[in-house]
Design a protein around this motif. Structure first.
Motif, PDB file in Angstrom:
ATOM      1  N   SER A  30       1.060  -1.230   0.088  1.00  0.00           N
ATOM      2  CA  SER A  30      -0.047  -0.091  -0.062  1.00  0.00           C
ATOM      3  C   SER A  30       0.779   1.282  -0.035  1.00  0.00           C
ATOM      4  O   SER A  30       0.223   2.473   0.242  1.00  0.00           O
ATOM      5  CB  SER A  30      -0.825   0.044   1.181  1.00  0.00           C
ATOM      6  N   TYR A  31       2.170   1.230   0.088  1.00  0.00           N
ATOM      7  CA  TYR A  31       3.071   2.340   0.158  1.00  0.00           C
ATOM      8  C   TYR A  31       3.806   2.508  -1.239  1.00  0.00           C
ATOM      9  O   TYR A  31       4.239   1.752  -1.716  1.00  0.00           O
ATOM     10  CB  TYR A  31       4.147   2.040   1.177  1.00  0.00           C
ATOM     11  N   ALA A  32       3.991   3.607  -1.573  1.00  0.00           N
ATOM     12  CA  ALA A  32       4.924   4.132  -2.515  1.00  0.00           C
ATOM     13  C   ALA A  32       6.461   4.064  -1.913  1.00  0.00           C
ATOM     14  O   ALA A  32       6.227   4.399  -0.531  1.00  0.00           O
ATOM     15  CB  ALA A  32       4.562   5.400  -3.045  1.00  0.00           C
ATOM     16  N   MET A  33       7.074   3.562  -2.438  1.00  0.00           N
ATOM     17  CA  MET A  33       8.665   3.481  -1.882  1.00  0.00           C
ATOM     18  C   MET A  33       9.652   4.258  -2.718  1.00  0.00           C
ATOM     19  O   MET A  33       9.834   4.466  -3.809  1.00  0.00           O
ATOM     20  CB  MET A  33       9.146   2.120  -1.658  1.00  0.00           C
ATOM     21  N   GLY A  34      10.079   5.237  -1.780  1.00  0.00           N
ATOM     22  CA  GLY A  34      11.129   6.215  -2.460  1.00  0.00           C
ATOM     23  C   GLY A  34      12.654   6.123  -1.896  1.00  0.00           C
ATOM     24  O   GLY A  34      12.651   5.476  -0.705  1.00  0.00           O
ATOM     25  N   TRP A  35      13.497   6.383  -2.635  1.00  0.00           N
ATOM     26  CA  TRP A  35      15.056   6.590  -2.213  1.00  0.00           C
ATOM     27  C   TRP A  35      15.462   7.837  -2.361  1.00  0.00           C
ATOM     28  O   TRP A  35      15.188   8.649  -3.476  1.00  0.00           O
ATOM     29  CB  TRP A  35      16.011   5.835  -3.250  1.00  0.00           C
ATOM     30  N   PHE A  36      16.055   8.548  -1.357  1.00  0.00           N
ATOM     31  CA  PHE A  36      16.580   9.832  -1.199  1.00  0.00           C
ATOM     32  C   PHE A  36      17.980   9.623  -0.716  1.00  0.00           C
ATOM     33  O   PHE A  36      18.579   8.448  -0.265  1.00  0.00           O
ATOM     34  CB  PHE A  36      15.728  10.649  -0.039  1.00  0.00           C
ATOM     35  N   LEU A 100       2.158   6.282   2.191  1.00  0.00           N
ATOM     36  CA  LEU A 100       0.861   5.507   1.956  1.00  0.00           C
ATOM     37  C   LEU A 100      -0.086   6.072   0.826  1.00  0.00           C
ATOM     38  O   LEU A 100      -0.165   7.113   0.567  1.00  0.00           O
ATOM     39  CB  LEU A 100       0.141   5.812   3.345  1.00  0.00           C
ATOM     40  N   TYR A 101      -0.136   5.049  -0.118  1.00  0.00           N
ATOM     41  CA  TYR A 101      -1.111   5.263  -1.210  1.00  0.00           C
ATOM     42  C   TYR A 101      -0.278   6.589  -2.301  1.00  0.00           C
ATOM     43  O   TYR A 101      -1.090   7.022  -3.013  1.00  0.00           O
ATOM     44  CB  TYR A 101      -2.409   5.484  -0.759  1.00  0.00           C
ATOM     45  N   GLY A 102       1.053   6.409  -1.827  1.00  0.00           N
ATOM     46  CA  GLY A 102       1.581   7.566  -2.781  1.00  0.00           C
ATOM     47  C   GLY A 102       1.558   6.987  -4.284  1.00  0.00           C
ATOM     48  O   GLY A 102       1.787   5.857  -4.631  1.00  0.00           O
ATOM     49  N   SER A 103       1.600   8.038  -5.218  1.00  0.00           N
ATOM     50  CA  SER A 103       1.419   7.687  -6.656  1.00  0.00           C
ATOM     51  C   SER A 103       2.939   8.086  -7.030  1.00  0.00           C
ATOM     52  O   SER A 103       3.392   7.883  -8.329  1.00  0.00           O
ATOM     53  CB  SER A 103       0.457   8.662  -7.205  1.00  0.00           C
ATOM     54  N   GLY A 104       3.935   8.584  -6.152  1.00  0.00           N
ATOM     55  CA  GLY A 104       5.006   8.680  -6.775  1.00  0.00           C
ATOM     56  C   GLY A 104       5.683  10.200  -6.472  1.00  0.00           C
ATOM     57  O   GLY A 104       5.529  10.899  -7.596  1.00  0.00           O
ATOM     58  N   THR A 105       5.998  10.796  -5.294  1.00  0.00           N
ATOM     59  CA  THR A 105       6.406  12.234  -5.285  1.00  0.00           C
ATOM     60  C   THR A 105       7.758  12.398  -4.826  1.00  0.00           C
ATOM     61  O   THR A 105       8.327  11.409  -4.172  1.00  0.00           O
ATOM     62  CB  THR A 105       5.377  12.922  -4.154  1.00  0.00           C
ATOM     63  N   ARG A 106       8.326  13.321  -5.221  1.00  0.00           N
ATOM     64  CA  ARG A 106       9.727  13.703  -4.792  1.00  0.00           C
ATOM     65  C   ARG A 106       9.729  14.500  -3.914  1.00  0.00           C
ATOM     66  O   ARG A 106      10.916  14.858  -3.266  1.00  0.00           O
ATOM     67  CB  ARG A 106      10.542  14.111  -6.090  1.00  0.00           C
ATOM     68  N   HIS A 107       8.859  14.770  -3.052  1.00  0.00           N
ATOM     69  CA  HIS A 107       8.883  15.756  -2.116  1.00  0.00           C
ATOM     70  C   HIS A 107       9.033  14.909  -0.609  1.00  0.00           C
ATOM     71  O   HIS A 107       8.217  14.282  -0.482  1.00  0.00           O
ATOM     72  CB  HIS A 107       7.302  16.499  -1.960  1.00  0.00           C
ATOM     73  N   ALA A 108       9.984  15.026  -0.015  1.00  0.00           N
ATOM     74  CA  ALA A 108      10.248  14.056   1.401  1.00  0.00           C
ATOM     75  C   ALA A 108       9.112  14.454   2.207  1.00  0.00           C
ATOM     76  O   ALA A 108       9.055  13.388   3.238  1.00  0.00           O
ATOM     77  CB  ALA A 108      11.724  14.720   1.678  1.00  0.00           C
TER      78      ALA A 108
END
Length: 124
Positions: A30-36, A100-108
């Motif tokens: 259920s989570y978008a996963m990002g790398w920073f 959660l339910y992220g569509s893909g954002t670059r905002h931390a």
């Protein structure tokens, strides 16, 4: 919730590393996963993100496009970052984060959970 990164290390320029982020305590799918990443003396910056949806929309920072690949394995609750053609300017602490339910954002600020980070050092 725990996000645990691994796979960092020291590599020569032009080399490759594969980072992993193992998640627990949340419904991973259920989570978008990002790398920073954050280099010494610099602000944390976006690297890549993969959305929660099965279509898995993916976005990259321009600085890593064509060299890095993000992927996820929902069965293993793990997100990966394959990093090829590494450059000294890629040196930083790399963090994974969950939205959660992220569509893909670059905002931390959109990310609720963060790992502790793993160091990547690229020598010239």
């Amino acid at each position: 919730v725990q996000l645990v990164e691994s796979g960092g290390g020291l590599v020569q320029a032009g080399g490759s590393l594969r980072l992993s982020c193992a998640a627990s305590g949340l419904t991973f799918s259920s989570y978008a996963m990002g790398w920073f990443r954050q280099a010494p003396g610099k602000e944390r910056e976006f690297v890549a993100v993969i959305s929660w949806k099965s279509s898995g929309s993916i976005y990259y920072a321009d600085s890593v496009k064509g060299r890095f690949i993000i992927s996820r394995d929902n069965a293993k609750n793990t997100v990966y970052l394959q990093m090829d053609s590494l450059k000294p300017e890629d040196t930083a602490v790399y963090y994974c984060a969950a939205d959660l339910y992220g569509s893909g954002t670059r905002h931390a600020g959109a990310y609720s959970f963060w790992g502790q980070g793993t160091q990547v050092t690229v020598s010239s």
